[in-house]
Design a protein around this motif. Sequence first.
Motif, short mmCIF file in Angstrom:
data_model
loop_
_atom_site.label_atom_id
_atom_site.label_comp_id
_atom_site.label_asym_id
_atom_site.label_seq_id
_atom_site.Cartn_x
_atom_site.Cartn_y
_atom_site.Cartn_z
N ASP A 154 -9.06 9.55 -3.46
CA ASP A 154 -10.04 8.73 -2.87
C ASP A 154 -11.11 9.03 -2.33
O ASP A 154 -11.08 9.94 -1.28
CB ASP A 154 -9.12 8.12 -1.58
CG ASP A 154 -9.80 6.72 -0.95
OD1 ASP A 154 -10.91 6.52 -1.31
OD2 ASP A 154 -9.29 6.05 -0.20
N PRO A 182 0.71 -1.26 -0.07
CA PRO A 182 -0.07 0.18 -0.01
C PRO A 182 0.97 1.22 0.00
O PRO A 182 1.99 1.30 0.57
CB PRO A 182 -0.83 0.07 1.19
CG PRO A 182 -0.69 -1.52 1.78
CD PRO A 182 0.38 -2.16 1.18
N GLU A 200 -9.11 -8.46 -5.54
CA GLU A 200 -9.57 -8.29 -4.13
C GLU A 200 -8.66 -7.21 -3.55
O GLU A 200 -8.96 -6.43 -2.90
CB GLU A 200 -8.97 -9.71 -3.22
CG GLU A 200 -9.72 -9.58 -1.85
CD GLU A 200 -9.18 -10.62 -0.84
OE1 GLU A 200 -8.97 -11.89 -1.38
OE2 GLU A 200 -8.80 -10.58 0.34
N ALA A 201 -7.43 -7.08 -4.22
CA ALA A 201 -6.43 -5.96 -3.41
C ALA A 201 -7.16 -4.56 -4.21
O ALA A 201 -7.07 -3.49 -3.58
CB ALA A 201 -5.16 -6.13 -4.07
N THR A 260 -17.53 -3.67 -2.17
CA THR A 260 -17.45 -3.28 -0.84
C THR A 260 -18.47 -2.98 0.13
O THR A 260 -18.25 -2.84 1.54
CB THR A 260 -16.08 -2.43 -0.71
OG1 THR A 260 -16.63 -1.00 -1.15
CG2 THR A 260 -14.89 -2.63 -1.60
N HIS A 298 -10.15 -3.91 -5.00
CA HIS A 298 -11.56 -3.48 -4.03
C HIS A 298 -11.03 -2.72 -2.88
O HIS A 298 -11.49 -1.61 -2.30
CB HIS A 298 -12.29 -4.56 -3.86
CG HIS A 298 -13.10 -5.20 -4.95
ND1 HIS A 298 -13.33 -6.32 -5.37
CD2 HIS A 298 -13.47 -4.41 -6.27
CE1 HIS A 298 -14.19 -6.55 -6.41
NE2 HIS A 298 -14.22 -5.27 -7.19
N ALA A 299 -9.89 -3.34 -2.33
CA ALA A 299 -9.57 -2.49 -0.95
C ALA A 299 -8.62 -1.55 -1.32
O ALA A 299 -8.93 -0.27 -0.46
CB ALA A 299 -8.32 -3.71 -0.47
N HIS A 300 -7.89 -1.20 -2.24
CA HIS A 300 -6.92 -0.02 -2.42
C HIS A 300 -7.66 0.91 -3.63
O HIS A 300 -6.95 2.00 -3.61
CB HIS A 300 -5.56 -0.41 -2.82
CG HIS A 300 -5.11 -1.28 -1.78
ND1 HIS A 300 -4.87 -0.89 -0.46
CD2 HIS A 300 -4.85 -2.79 -1.45
CE1 HIS A 300 -3.99 -1.67 0.45
NE2 HIS A 300 -4.34 -2.97 -0.38
N ARG A 316 -18.83 0.06 0.52
CA ARG A 316 -18.53 1.54 1.05
C ARG A 316 -19.20 2.61 0.42
O ARG A 316 -19.33 2.34 -0.90
CB ARG A 316 -17.05 1.66 0.90
CG ARG A 316 -16.15 1.06 2.36
CD ARG A 316 -14.87 1.40 1.96
NE ARG A 316 -14.46 2.64 2.67
CZ ARG A 316 -13.16 3.28 2.61
NH1 ARG A 316 -12.16 2.46 2.31
NH2 ARG A 316 -12.93 4.37 3.13
#
Length: 289
Positions: A140, A7, A34-35, A200, A37-39, A202
Motif C-alpha cells: 500500500d 477487509p 467504491e470498495a 480519493t 477506491h477504499a481498499h 489521497r
Amino acid sequence: MTPEITPTDATLGAVVGNVRLAALDGEAFAAIEEAWHAHAVLIFPGQHLSEQEQVDFSRRFGPLERSLTKTHTQGDPAIIHLSNVKKDGTLWGADSDTGRLLKGNNYWHTDSSYKRIPAKASLLTAKIVPRTGGETAFADMRAAYDALDAAMRDWLADKIAVHSYAYSQGKVGGMGGITQDEWDDLPPVEQPVIRTHPATGRRNLYIGRHASHIVGEDHDESRKFLEELCVEACRPPRIHIHKWQVGDLVIWDNRCVLHRGLGHPADQPRRMVRTTIAGDSDEANEWVA
Ligand code: OGA
Ligand code: MN
C-alpha cells in the motif's frame, strides 16, 4: 445481490463475496468500484471467468492496454498470458527468455510505470496454480506515504523519477524475448514520485523496480535512495499476500499499489491471465488496445 466486502488485516485489500462478476448489474459494479477506491486491491475468490468475461468485466473500468510484447499474447493483444507452460505442456526453464521475463515480476513494481501514460489497474486470474509458492504480494503506497516524516514528504513533493524497462529488465537479465521494434517503443519516461489519487485525493508514493533515478539528483545516490525507500515502503502492515486458488480474480490499483510475485519452483506449472486498464489521460495513448 449486494457484494460482501471483508477487509484484510493489512492497510490495503478486501475480499469480495456474494457476487458473480460475469453477470454484474450497475449497482453492484458501483459498490465494487467504491470498495476498490477504499481498499486499492480487491480479491474475488472462485469466479472462474473465461477470457472474454474477464475482458468484459475489465472494460467497465476503462479502455484496455495492449501487451508490451507479442511473447505474452496469443491473438488478442489485451489478454496477457503469464505462464511458464509451453503449448506442448512442458515448462519454460528459469533461464529461458520467458523465464527471465517472468522473473522481473518477482520484484516490487507497478505495471507499466515505464510507459508515458502508465496503467490504471490490472486484473489477474489464476488458471493453473503451483502446489507450492506462486503467491502475489501487494503493498500500500498510500499508507507508505502517510508513514513518511514531514521533512521527507516535503522533499519528495516535487521529485520526478525516470522509469525505464531497459533498466529494470537489465537488472534481472531479462532483455531477451523483446524485439528491437518493441524496445524502440519504450524510451525512459518521467513520473512524479508522489501522486494524488484522482478518485480519493489521497497522496501516495509511486516507485518500484522500474524507477531508475531521480531527475536533478546524483544518479547513483538517488537510485540507492529509491531502492531503500521501496524496501521501507513495502513492510507490514502495508502488505497483503494472496495465495491463489484456480478461478480467483484480483484487481489492483496501479496508481497507488506495488505488487510482486513470490515465485515458485520452476518444475511446477503456473498459468495466469492478465488484463490491464489504460491510465486515464486527455492525451492520445498509443498503448490502448
Ligand atoms: C502481473 C504481475 C505477479 C504474479 O500480473 O502484473 O506482476 O504473481 N504478476 O504473477
Ligand atoms: Mn506486474
